[in-house]
Design an enzyme around this catalytic site. Sequence first.
Site, mmCIF file in Angstrom:
data_model
loop_
_atom_site.group_PDB
_atom_site.id
_atom_site.type_symbol
_atom_site.label_atom_id
_atom_site.label_comp_id
_atom_site.label_asym_id
_atom_site.label_seq_id
_atom_site.Cartn_x
_atom_site.Cartn_y
_atom_site.Cartn_z
ATOM 1 N N LYS A 143 94.558 -61.552 16.097
ATOM 2 C CA LYS A 143 93.136 -61.940 16.464
ATOM 3 C C LYS A 143 92.902 -61.705 17.912
ATOM 4 O O LYS A 143 91.865 -61.156 18.443
ATOM 5 C CB LYS A 143 93.045 -63.448 16.313
ATOM 6 N N GLU A 191 82.074 -79.994 17.481
ATOM 7 C CA GLU A 191 81.329 -78.624 17.426
ATOM 8 C C GLU A 191 80.511 -79.092 16.230
ATOM 9 O O GLU A 191 80.858 -79.209 15.057
ATOM 10 C CB GLU A 191 82.191 -77.694 17.206
ATOM 11 N N PHE A 192 79.208 -78.455 16.404
ATOM 12 C CA PHE A 192 78.129 -78.733 15.162
ATOM 13 C C PHE A 192 77.606 -77.371 14.671
ATOM 14 O O PHE A 192 76.787 -77.517 13.772
ATOM 15 C CB PHE A 192 76.894 -79.493 15.477
ATOM 16 N N ASN A 203 78.952 -84.367 9.022
ATOM 17 C CA ASN A 203 79.140 -83.458 8.074
ATOM 18 C C ASN A 203 79.250 -84.270 6.705
ATOM 19 O O ASN A 203 78.675 -83.484 5.742
ATOM 20 C CB ASN A 203 80.517 -82.975 8.351
ATOM 21 N N LEU A 211 68.384 -78.747 2.028
ATOM 22 C CA LEU A 211 67.690 -79.125 0.842
ATOM 23 C C LEU A 211 67.589 -78.061 -0.018
ATOM 24 O O LEU A 211 66.409 -77.797 -0.721
ATOM 25 C CB LEU A 211 66.313 -80.044 1.009
ATOM 26 N N ALA A 271 68.942 -76.005 -3.141
ATOM 27 C CA ALA A 271 69.758 -76.143 -3.993
ATOM 28 C C ALA A 271 70.817 -74.903 -4.153
ATOM 29 O O ALA A 271 70.039 -73.851 -3.858
ATOM 30 C CB ALA A 271 69.151 -76.520 -5.430
ATOM 31 N N CYS A 312 84.798 -76.484 6.726
ATOM 32 C CA CYS A 312 84.458 -77.889 6.938
ATOM 33 C C CYS A 312 84.046 -79.236 6.051
ATOM 34 O O CYS A 312 84.776 -80.031 5.830
ATOM 35 C CB CYS A 312 83.178 -77.727 8.198
ATOM 36 N N LYS A 336 78.927 -68.686 2.292
ATOM 37 C CA LYS A 336 77.616 -68.539 2.497
ATOM 38 C C LYS A 336 77.263 -67.268 3.173
ATOM 39 O O LYS A 336 78.286 -66.299 3.544
ATOM 40 C CB LYS A 336 77.230 -69.620 3.779
HETATM 41 P P1 NAD Z 1 90.071 -70.943 12.441
HETATM 42 O O1 NAD Z 1 90.956 -71.137 11.355
HETATM 43 O O2 NAD Z 1 89.112 -69.986 12.166
HETATM 44 O O3 NAD Z 1 90.668 -70.591 13.799
HETATM 45 C C1 NAD Z 1 91.715 -71.460 14.354
HETATM 46 C C2 NAD Z 1 92.552 -70.584 15.264
HETATM 47 O O4 NAD Z 1 93.555 -71.337 15.996
HETATM 48 C C3 NAD Z 1 93.397 -69.690 14.655
HETATM 49 O O5 NAD Z 1 93.109 -68.187 15.242
HETATM 50 C C4 NAD Z 1 94.915 -69.765 14.838
HETATM 51 O O6 NAD Z 1 95.822 -68.922 14.880
HETATM 52 C C5 NAD Z 1 94.526 -70.717 16.205
HETATM 53 N N1 NAD Z 1 95.883 -71.622 16.397
HETATM 54 C C6 NAD Z 1 96.196 -72.416 15.581
HETATM 55 N N2 NAD Z 1 97.623 -73.117 16.217
HETATM 56 C C7 NAD Z 1 97.276 -72.759 17.332
HETATM 57 C C8 NAD Z 1 98.186 -73.008 18.919
HETATM 58 N N3 NAD Z 1 99.116 -73.872 18.718
HETATM 59 N N4 NAD Z 1 97.855 -72.340 19.805
HETATM 60 C C9 NAD Z 1 96.899 -71.193 19.837
HETATM 61 N N5 NAD Z 1 96.168 -71.078 18.603
HETATM 62 C C10 NAD Z 1 96.510 -71.531 17.570
HETATM 63 O O7 NAD Z 1 89.239 -72.046 12.496
HETATM 64 P P2 NAD Z 1 87.794 -72.363 12.956
HETATM 65 O O8 NAD Z 1 86.793 -72.361 11.549
HETATM 66 O O9 NAD Z 1 87.391 -71.689 14.330
HETATM 67 O O10 NAD Z 1 87.612 -74.093 13.300
HETATM 68 C C11 NAD Z 1 88.244 -74.582 14.504
HETATM 69 C C12 NAD Z 1 88.086 -76.176 14.223
HETATM 70 O O11 NAD Z 1 86.608 -76.126 14.573
HETATM 71 C C13 NAD Z 1 88.512 -76.765 13.139
HETATM 72 O O12 NAD Z 1 88.850 -78.117 13.436
HETATM 73 C C14 NAD Z 1 86.818 -76.819 12.595
HETATM 74 O O13 NAD Z 1 87.047 -78.055 11.605
HETATM 75 C C15 NAD Z 1 86.217 -77.147 13.553
HETATM 76 N N6 NAD Z 1 84.860 -76.518 13.105
HETATM 77 C C16 NAD Z 1 84.710 -75.632 12.461
HETATM 78 C C17 NAD Z 1 83.225 -75.043 12.090
HETATM 79 C C18 NAD Z 1 83.023 -73.775 11.290
HETATM 80 O O14 NAD Z 1 82.100 -73.477 10.957
HETATM 81 N N7 NAD Z 1 84.184 -73.028 10.964
HETATM 82 C C19 NAD Z 1 82.246 -75.911 12.658
HETATM 83 C C20 NAD Z 1 82.340 -76.872 13.310
HETATM 84 C C21 NAD Z 1 83.740 -77.447 13.530
#
Ligand code: NAD
Length: 404
Positions: free
Chosen positions: A35, A138-139, A195, A238, A240, A248, A308
């Site tokens: 990444k 985060e929303f 959520n 809304l 379907a 999430c 999606k």
């Molecule tokens: P993701 O899995 O895409 O990314 C998480 C990243 O964290 C990964 O790249 C992983 O390698 C890295 N990571 C894990 N442990 C680590 C560490 N100790 N040090 C450094 N990096 C580390 O996750 P995401 O979808 O970006 O979601 C992240 C958070 O945000 C979650 O808690 C999720 O619930 C929340 N969130 C996500 C969304 C969404 O739409 N994806 C929306 C709102 C909130």
Amino acid sequence: MKVGIIGLGYIGSVTAACLAEAGYEVVGVDVDESKVNSLLNGAPIVYEPNLKELLDKNKDRLYFSTDYISLKDAEIVFIVVGTPTKDKKIYLKYVEDAVLSLKNINKNAVIVIKSTVLPGTAKRLMEMSGMKIISNPEFTKEGSAIEDTLKPDRVVIGGDDKEAVSRVKKLWDFTNAPILETTNENAEMIKYASNSFLAVKISFINEIANLCEKVQNCDVDTIAKGMGFDKRIAPYFLKAGIGFGGSCFPKDTTAFISFAEQFKENLKIVKSALEVNDDRIKRVMGLIKISLEGKERKKVGILGLTFKANTNDTRASQAIKLAEMLNLEGYTVNAYDPMANININWINRYKSALECVENSDLVVIATEWDEFKNLNIYGKKVIDMKGILNKTNADNLIKIGVYG
Ligand code: NAD
């Protein structure tokens, strides 16, 4: 101000790009070398509209590394690592590791938790680390995450330390969004309640869609439109469809239900939303079985594998769940998706929607990618679980939420 981001997945990479766009110097760290390298090369692994362009535009203010040492002089560090649900409970190891790794390098930084965590987590992490921790859930939605981050509906900031709260508040000033200052626990709970509510809204309209399919002259899109004019209801969420998926709603609703159970509270409505969601796949399977009954070749083409449109994310995708069920029941599974980041050896992936359609006996539309909206499919049964086609596009169409 130098801002750190720990975790460069879907949300972390967008947060980094948006904060750089706002003028901050941003350092992003991830343990996943692939990444980090993709971001250093300006070609992010995660697909989000305009992300690549925004990273490119702001590359002079962005730095990415696998080494926490690069966070040593960051004033504010966001934690945006994953918080999966395991055995129906939230799994916090990634967050804890991130806090402890940062503590070893820069214990004066203000930590801002963006990862979705249950109420009480920030307090526990503060006790564990002795660091200042602010909750800033985060929303954003994948597919419009950049717009959502630059112009959010609201910013929620939870914490007791006034100076830390005001630093984080100042950081988000550029969004001009309403800011709600509150306790860590409220901020954490707001995220789960939001959520869960959205999941309920989706399952609700999906049940109405089921009913519309049985009642003459009814169609769910018109019902949703009529409901949505009411400001108390609002038109969003809304639509379907095949049900909610992604990283999430499924995991957060599940973790929230278990969390409430610790307090002997039963989140019946949230549980029902999950149950209705699981039934979506069984419903499509039922339609497929009836439609292909007696046929010798049973090849089902799934259009769209991501959870999606406008993302390459397939986590908890309903389309993949459908594919798994079809495979278990002996169907041949064909699929086309322009972006899905998944390789499953028993799914025959095609290079175009039309090629997938040509090689299938029946087609299911599972993701609302724009390119599917203009498809013309004649002489084949189409089950449109996204409600994007009409009888002029497909002469043998079953459309979600429409009678007949
Ligand atoms: P993701 O899995 O895409 O990314 C998480 C990243 O964290 C990964 O790249 C992983 O390698 C890295 N990571 C894990 N442990 C680590 C560490 N100790 N040090 C450094 N990096 C580390 O996750 P995401 O979808 O970006 O979601 C992240 C958070 O945000 C979650 O808690 C999720 O619930 C929340 N969130 C996500 C969304 C969404 O739409 N994806 C929306 C709102 C909130």
